[in-house]
Design a protein around this motif. Structure first.
Motif, short mmCIF file in Angstrom:
data_model
loop_
_atom_site.label_atom_id
_atom_site.label_comp_id
_atom_site.label_asym_id
_atom_site.label_seq_id
_atom_site.Cartn_x
_atom_site.Cartn_y
_atom_site.Cartn_z
N LYS A 83 33.07 41.36 42.05
CA LYS A 83 34.64 41.05 42.57
C LYS A 83 34.98 39.89 41.73
N ASP A 84 36.06 39.83 40.93
CA ASP A 84 36.66 38.44 40.51
C ASP A 84 37.93 38.13 41.26
N SER A 85 37.76 36.79 41.57
CA SER A 85 38.74 36.40 42.45
C SER A 85 39.64 35.36 41.78
N ASN A 86 39.50 35.18 40.48
CA ASN A 86 40.44 34.17 39.87
C ASN A 86 40.86 34.85 38.50
N GLY A 87 40.81 36.10 38.12
CA GLY A 87 41.70 36.79 37.11
C GLY A 87 40.94 36.56 35.66
N ASP A 88 39.63 35.81 35.64
CA ASP A 88 38.93 35.46 34.41
C ASP A 88 38.29 36.74 34.03
N GLY A 89 38.31 37.75 34.59
CA GLY A 89 37.46 39.04 34.11
C GLY A 89 36.27 39.07 34.65
N ILE A 90 35.72 38.18 35.44
CA ILE A 90 34.07 37.99 35.57
C ILE A 90 34.13 37.84 36.93
N GLY A 91 33.34 38.71 37.44
CA GLY A 91 33.15 38.44 39.01
C GLY A 91 32.62 37.23 39.50
N ASP A 92 32.54 36.68 40.67
CA ASP A 92 32.34 35.39 41.15
C ASP A 92 32.00 35.32 42.58
N LEU A 93 31.47 34.10 42.92
CA LEU A 93 30.99 33.85 44.41
C LEU A 93 32.12 34.04 45.27
N ASP B 68 29.12 28.18 35.81
CA ASP B 68 30.58 27.98 35.65
C ASP B 68 31.50 29.34 35.99
N ASP B 69 30.86 30.45 35.30
CA ASP B 69 31.56 31.64 35.43
C ASP B 69 31.97 32.11 36.87
N PHE B 70 30.67 31.74 37.82
CA PHE B 70 30.72 32.14 38.89
C PHE B 70 31.24 31.24 40.19
CA CA Z 1 35.97 35.38 37.87
#
Ligand code: CA
Ligand code: ISL
Length: 548
Positions: free
Chosen positions: A21-31, A74-76
């Motif tokens: 699940k991506d929480s900030n719209g950068d296309g990468i799932g994160d913590l 950083d991505d996460f």
């Molecule tokens: Ca993200």
């Protein structure tokens, strides 16, 4: 059972953070994305989460190339995000298992940056170097190198370094006690934060015979078990935690060398034998045109049950981030049978005497994406193999066809939350394409349908919790040569349970012990047993019944 360690009764839910699940719209799932979805995870009834690597990384191999073991990629997110996630999980009684990638680091790790600078650098011996004046190093294969060569020449010091994976994943030198101490202190750093365990990436590879004899098998080097015993003494025994060996190449005969409690090494071994079934032996991930041999499948999982009959404890899985989707591989993902087959595979996983490792998305019956174009792939393994075959002027068409069935990216597409844009995974551009079938296969739709794979999974988890027979009961295979049905009993004290799984597109009949089946769960309505004891199963029907 309070006299048993918690990890025997746990169901582990594996999350590939990049795709959840991506929480900030950068296309990468994160913590933060995982944190947002804890209600969902808890609603499944699982006990623990295993996260693939979340540490600082240039992402040559999606986090399996670590440049700082004590920081978050950083991505996460940030360390604060991590602390929040761990606290929120523990509040809900969910445990957290992290991935320890200690066979190799990133080439951007400060240790390697130092190590490659000069032959007398203090970090030189943190890695394996082979001076070029000694000639070309003895042949070793690499998983991810375009030339398949595990030795990479580095002109700066006129030497080769070893890397079994990509050239950005140099192997660490475990024969050096300073390196081992560093790894132990990294482990303590996370354990002191309160995590509940480590899954240890390619741990059988850590020890190397540095005379580099010509060998076929790179795992289980000469000092492996000495290192694991030292790790146990220095670190593991001081924490309430689970340690899990990713057991690449470990045979049933060797398994107890890792997990026999008397040896004081690790708790669990995640074996690979099942993952070769359906591929042509001796070739690398080439699907057998005859498909999966069910008799072989039964033999392998029955043999692994036997391994831990008296000592140690098993694990079981049918998919992960390195494998295609279990439904596409072992089931049938076509519209007629997908739901039944997805439920059948869950029933298999949750009815064995072993700790299940359940891969996120399989509770929905997610399937392979089957990309047509190389540009759609993100995985270094697929990309580098494609490049090698191109350079060798090999059969690229055959390779691309095989990848539709075998590529790791099939199991890495974003989690399908909704029927909406990008399956509700991201508001941005997803790092890997979303499977178009999210319009029908998604968590939101399944939530409201009592017959969905998702809700079946929840019932199954509850059943395993109610019936300790499903966890601890003795496993006995029935009718080993039945070509369609995988059948077994599980028995503990007064209770005897029967598991029937029709792994085929056709109805099947099977003779079973016991009459008057008291069906506890089934993926299809109606179970008929003739007076003779014969049970008639629909295609892909699965059931667990109490027998008397
Ligand atoms: Ca993200
Ligand atoms: O996935 C494989 C090949 O496609 C396996 O052979 C895999 O390389 C092996 O199981 C080790 O896997 C682990 O270490 C790799 C990493 O790429 C995998 O994702 C990880 O699970 C290197 O760190």
């Amino acid at each position: 059972d309070p006299s048993q360690p918690w990890w025997k009764e746990s169901i582990v839910y594996q999350i590939y953070p990049r795709s959840f699940k991506d929480s900030n719209g950068d296309g990468i799932g994160d913590l933060r994305g995982i944190l947002e979805k804890l209600d969902y995870i808890q609603s499944l009834g699982v006990d623990a989460i295993w996260l693939n690597p979340i540490f600082s990384s240039p992402n040559d191999d999606n986090g399996y190339d670590i440049s700082d073991y004590c920081n978050i990629m950083d991505d996460f997110g940030t360390m604060q995000d991590f602390d929040d996630l761990l606290a929120a999980m523990h509040q809900r009684g969910l445990r957290l298992i992290l991935d320890l990638v200690a066979n190799h680091s990133s080439d951007e790790h400060p240790w390697f940056i130092e190590s490659r600078k000069s032959r007398d650098n203090p970090y030189r011996e943190y890695y394996h170097w082979y001076p070029a004046e000694n000639g070309v190093p003895p042949k070793r294969f690499s998983f991810f190198d375009v030339k398949n060569d595990a030795w990479k020449y580095d002109a700066l010091t006129d030497a080769y370094y070893l890397r079994y994976f990509s050239e950005k994943q140099p192997d660490l030198n475990w024969e050096n006690p300073d390196l081992r101490r560093e790894i132990y202190s990294i482990m303590r750093f996370w354990l002191d934060k309160g995590i509940d365990g480590f899954r240890m990436d390619v741990i059988p590879f850590i020890s190397k015979d540095t005379t580099w004899p010509p060998v076929q098998v790179y795992s289980e080097g000469p000092s492996l078990h000495q290192h694991l015993q030292e790790m146990h003494d220095e670190v593991l025994q001081h924490y309430d935690m689970v340690s899990i060996a990713e057991g690449v190449g470990v045979t049933p005969e060797k398994a107890l060398n890792f997990v026999d409690p008397d040896r004081r090494e690790l708790n669990l071994l995640y074996h690979f034998e099942g993952m070769d079934i359906g591929y042509i032996p001796g070739e690398y991930k080439v699907p057998d045109p005859d498909g999966v041999d069910l008799l072989e499948f039964k033999k392998v999982y029955t043999a692994w049950d036997k391994v831990f009959e008296h000592r140690g404890w098993g694990t079981i899985y049918l998919g992960n981030h390195d494998q295609p989707r279990m439904l596409s591989r072992w089931g049938n993902d076509g519209p007629a049978f997908a739901n039944a087959a997805a439920k059948l595979l869950m029933t298999f996983l949750l009815s064995h005497r072993a700790t299940p490792f359940f891969y996120a998305g399989d509770e929905l019956g997610m399937t392979n994406i089957r990309f047509d174009y190389i540009d759609d792939y993100r995985d270094i393994e697929t990309i580098n193999q494609y490049e090698r075959i191109r350079q060798e002027v090999g059969d690229l068409k055959a390779f691309m066809d095989n990848q539709k069935m075998t590529a790791r990216d099939n199991g890495r597409t974003p989690f399908q939350w909704t029927a909406g844009p990008n399956a509700g995974f991201t508001t941005g551009e997803p790092w890997l394409k979303v499977n178009p079938n999210h319009e029908t296969v998604n968590a939101a739709a399944q939530e409201t349908n009592p017959d969905s794979p998702l809700n079946y999974f929840r019932r199954l988890v509850a059943l395993r919790r109610q019936h300790k027979t499903l966890v601890y009961g003795t496993y006995t295979l029935i009718d080993p040569t039945h070509p369609q049905v995988y059948a077994y009993t599980r028995s503990l004290e007064q209770e005897q349970l029967l598991v029937l799984l029709n792994f085929s597109n056709d109805p099947a009949d099977i003779q079973v012990p016991g009459k008057d089946l008291d069906v506890l769960i089934s993926n299809l309505p109606g179970v008929s047993q003739a007076a003779s004891g014969l049970v008639h199963l629909m295609p892909w029907q699965a059931l667990i019944a109490r027998i008397h």
